[in-house]
Design a protein around this motif. Structure first.
Motif, PDB file in Angstrom:
ATOM      1  N   UNK A 154       0.842  -1.206   0.000  1.00  0.00           N
ATOM      2  CA  UNK A 154       0.000   0.000   0.000  1.00  0.00           C
ATOM      3  C   UNK A 154       0.874   1.252   0.000  1.00  0.00           C
ATOM      4  N   UNK A 155       1.918   1.208   0.821  1.00  0.00           N
ATOM      5  CA  UNK A 155       2.838   2.349   0.913  1.00  0.00           C
ATOM      6  C   UNK A 155       3.479   2.638  -0.448  1.00  0.00           C
TER       7      UNK A 155
ATOM      8  N   UNK B  34       8.346  -1.025   3.675  1.00  0.00           N
ATOM      9  CA  UNK B  34       7.147  -0.184   3.724  1.00  0.00           C
ATOM     10  C   UNK B  34       6.594   0.090   5.109  1.00  0.00           C
ATOM     11  N   UNK B  35       6.370  -0.968   5.925  1.00  0.00           N
ATOM     12  CA  UNK B  35       5.755  -0.709   7.233  1.00  0.00           C
ATOM     13  C   UNK B  35       6.550   0.297   8.059  1.00  0.00           C
ATOM     14  N   UNK B  36       7.902   0.163   8.040  1.00  0.00           N
ATOM     15  CA  UNK B  36       8.737   1.073   8.820  1.00  0.00           C
ATOM     16  C   UNK B  36       8.717   2.469   8.200  1.00  0.00           C
ATOM     17  N   UNK B  37       8.984   2.528   6.877  1.00  0.00           N
ATOM     18  CA  UNK B  37       9.010   3.819   6.185  1.00  0.00           C
ATOM     19  C   UNK B  37       7.687   4.546   6.338  1.00  0.00           C
ATOM     20  N   UNK B  40       7.228   6.137   9.740  1.00  0.00           N
ATOM     21  CA  UNK B  40       8.086   7.310   9.896  1.00  0.00           C
ATOM     22  C   UNK B  40       7.516   8.503   9.126  1.00  0.00           C
ATOM     23  N   UNK B  41       7.128   8.220   7.875  1.00  0.00           N
ATOM     24  CA  UNK B  41       6.638   9.283   7.002  1.00  0.00           C
ATOM     25  C   UNK B  41       5.306   9.847   7.512  1.00  0.00           C
ATOM     26  N   UNK B  42       4.443   8.941   8.013  1.00  0.00           N
ATOM     27  CA  UNK B  42       3.143   9.375   8.538  1.00  0.00           C
ATOM     28  C   UNK B  42       3.322  10.382   9.668  1.00  0.00           C
ATOM     29  N   UNK B  43       4.274  10.085  10.569  1.00  0.00           N
ATOM     30  CA  UNK B  43       4.404  10.967  11.722  1.00  0.00           C
ATOM     31  C   UNK B  43       4.962  12.315  11.272  1.00  0.00           C
ATOM     32  N   UNK B  44       5.902  12.303  10.321  1.00  0.00           N
ATOM     33  CA  UNK B  44       6.427  13.564   9.798  1.00  0.00           C
ATOM     34  C   UNK B  44       5.310  14.356   9.126  1.00  0.00           C
ATOM     35  N   UNK B  45       4.573  13.654   8.238  1.00  0.00           N
ATOM     36  CA  UNK B  45       3.566  14.359   7.431  1.00  0.00           C
ATOM     37  C   UNK B  45       2.405  14.870   8.271  1.00  0.00           C
ATOM     38  N   UNK B  46       1.988  14.084   9.280  1.00  0.00           N
ATOM     39  CA  UNK B  46       0.854  14.585  10.050  1.00  0.00           C
ATOM     40  C   UNK B  46       1.288  15.806  10.850  1.00  0.00           C
ATOM     41  N   UNK B  60      -1.204  14.456  -0.456  1.00  0.00           N
ATOM     42  CA  UNK B  60      -0.232  13.384  -0.262  1.00  0.00           C
ATOM     43  C   UNK B  60      -0.911  12.193   0.418  1.00  0.00           C
ATOM     44  N   UNK B  61      -0.408  10.965   0.118  1.00  0.00           N
ATOM     45  CA  UNK B  61      -1.002   9.802   0.767  1.00  0.00           C
ATOM     46  C   UNK B  61      -0.784   9.829   2.284  1.00  0.00           C
ATOM     47  N   UNK B  62      -1.785   9.396   3.026  1.00  0.00           N
ATOM     48  CA  UNK B  62      -1.667   9.175   4.474  1.00  0.00           C
ATOM     49  C   UNK B  62      -1.036  10.322   5.243  1.00  0.00           C
ATOM     50  N   UNK B  63      -1.483  11.545   4.985  1.00  0.00           N
ATOM     51  CA  UNK B  63      -0.900  12.658   5.705  1.00  0.00           C
ATOM     52  C   UNK B  63      -1.677  12.929   6.989  1.00  0.00           C
ATOM     53  N   UNK B  64      -2.417  11.966   7.443  1.00  0.00           N
ATOM     54  CA  UNK B  64      -3.163  12.124   8.680  1.00  0.00           C
ATOM     55  C   UNK B  64      -4.542  12.668   8.424  1.00  0.00           C
TER      56      UNK B  64
END
Lengths: 218, 243
Positions: A154-155, B34-37, B40-46, B60-64
């Motif tokens: 998904x990512x 992916x799970x790790x990245x 990490x990216x989710x917390x930065x983006x949110x 952007x995907x999954x930006x919170x």
């Protein structure tokens, strides 16, 4: 060896793309745009609110994605298309010169039938399509793989989709700025002056002569 | 000169193939990492999204934040004047509630994480409304009833719970979300909120509650989603427990 007939047609234009190649391009373009448009409706909040119908959009997206490689795979039956894939694959010394010229914003950008930018685009988008297909299948058939794979898929699918969108827009922008390139993809024939200017190392006669037994430098 | 197909030097380097294989390799590595990245990216983006006045991070995907999902075309809004919630089926006293009726009943506030089955999570979101258990008690459940079916005024969506699930304290007929009246995009004026389950159970635009003898699958459950949608224990997912 009999010299091949002059490939220039009565209208003075050079044969550039066969009928099969143009249809492969057309069908792939339609499928790619369908994938991108439906993806936008699933992901962008404003479009999602406007369009809704989530199940329908998902089904269209999945099947357009699955069909994306089909035109090219069918097109492999065409000799002209296989030849052009070979040309897209291989980098010559003038391709490196082209890339250096782009980086230095220089004007002299020599190219064969395809310039180095087109070659890089083809390689990148082909790889990206394979990755999108693979990750898409992992998300679609959820029992295929363990959950961590699906999270990873998904990512990758989400972020690569964004990149594919930007790169395809770039491809459209380049085409928008080059009416003659568009015309040759539409009609299959190119203006000789344009060919000499943009693709000096392209020898249209090479296509007619099956052995490629000619110097590629015009 | 020489034959193009035989002369490696003249054929050139297969850069196209290398680029293609490189992208495929990076894609595979991305799936593995992916799970790790993605965390990490989710917390930065949110973090960025909270301070973003332009709204560009929404693209952007999954930006919170919440995502808008609807299974139909545009849904017509309902206001306090034309909203009705009906309760029927295997009950002694079928009823029809206006928004004001619901507001007049005892309210419960729950602060809990929202977890979507597609992966996004919004932490500590306040919901407030009437306990579903209270509405069911007021209606009087008849013998033979085992489940509750929910219908929605978008015309398509439906959901269901067993009676035991429906009577839990953390299942609300929600009138407020994030301490504001539930907006239309979030399923207002009234939506269901099933705190312990994936968010597709929390039907938006709630308009009907029907007590039934058996569980009837909801909209997404016809397409393979689990009917008992406990977070972390269904749909093949192992999300961390919500709190």
């Amino acid at each position: 060896m009999p010299r091949p007939a002059d490939p220039t047609a009565a209208d003075g234009r050079l044969p550039r793309f066969s009928r099969a190649e143009r249809w492969v391009h057309r069908c792939t373009a339609a499928l790619m745009l369908t994938c991108l448009a439906t993806a936008a409706c699933l992901y962008l909040p404003q479009l999602a609110e406007l369009v809704g119908r989530r199940r329908l959009v998902v089904v269209v997206h999945e099947w357009a994605g699955l069909a994306l490689p089909v035109p090219l795979l069918l097109g492999l039956g065409s000799r002209a298309l296989r030849r052009d894939l070979g040309r897209l694959n291989r980098f010559q010394s003038y391709d490196r010169q082209w890339l250096r010229a782009v980086l230095r914003r220089a004007d002299f950008r020599p190219a064969g039938k395809f310039n180095a930018g087109q070659k890089l685009y083809a390689g990148w988008i082909a790889g990206a399509a394979v990755v999108m297909l693979g990750t898409g299948l992992l998300m679609w058939f959820t029992h295929l793989a363990p959950l961590t794979w699906r999270t990873g898929a998904t990512f990758v699918h989400d972020w690569l989709a964004l990149a594919v969108g930007v790169v395809v827009l770039g491809h459209l922008y380049m085409a928008f700025n080059d009416p003659e390139a568009r015309r040759s993809m539409r009609t299959g024939r190119a203006d000789p002056l344009w060919a000499t200017r943009e693709h000096p190392h392209w020898d249209p006669a090479e296509d007619e002569d099956g052995d490629g037994d000619r110097d590629t430098v015009r | 000169m020489g034959n193009v197909n035989d002369d490696a030097a003249q054929r050139g380097t297969p850069v196209g193939r290398r680029v293609m294989l490189g992208v495929i390799g990076l894609g595979a590595a991305g799936v593995a990492a992916g799970p790790v990245l993605s965390r990490a990216l989710d917390s930065v983006l949110s973090g960025v999204a909270r301070k973003d006045p332009t709204g560009l991070t929404d693209l952007l995907p999954n930006s919170g934040g919440f995502r808008y999902y609807s299974v139909t075309g545009p849904v017509e809004a309902r206001s306090a004047t034309d909203y009705r919630l009906t309760v029927d089926g295997l009950v002694d006293h079928p009823a029809s509630y206006t928004l004001a009726d619901l507001e007049a009943l005892p309210q419960t506030r729950i602060v809990h994480d929202v977890q979507c089955v597609t992966g996004w999570r919004v932490s500590a979101t306040p919901f407030q409304g009437v306990k579903l258990a209270d509405l069911l008690a007021a209606a009087g459940i008849q013998r033979g009833a085992a489940a509750v079916r929910f219908s929605c005024f978008d015309g398509s969506y439906s959901e269901s719970l067993t009676l035991d699930q429906a009577r839990r304290d953390d299942v609300l007929v929600a009138l407020r979300m994030q301490d504001r009246p539930v907006t239309h995009d979030h399923g207002g004026p009234v939506r269901l909120y099933v705190a312990p389950m994936y968010f597709y159970k929390s039907a938006k635009w709630l308009s009907g509650i029907t007590v039934t003898p058996t569980v009837q699958k909801g909209y997404w459950e016809h397409y393979g989603y689990d009917t008992d949608a406990w977070v972390g224990r269904s749909n093949g997912r192992d999300d961390a427990p919500t709190s």
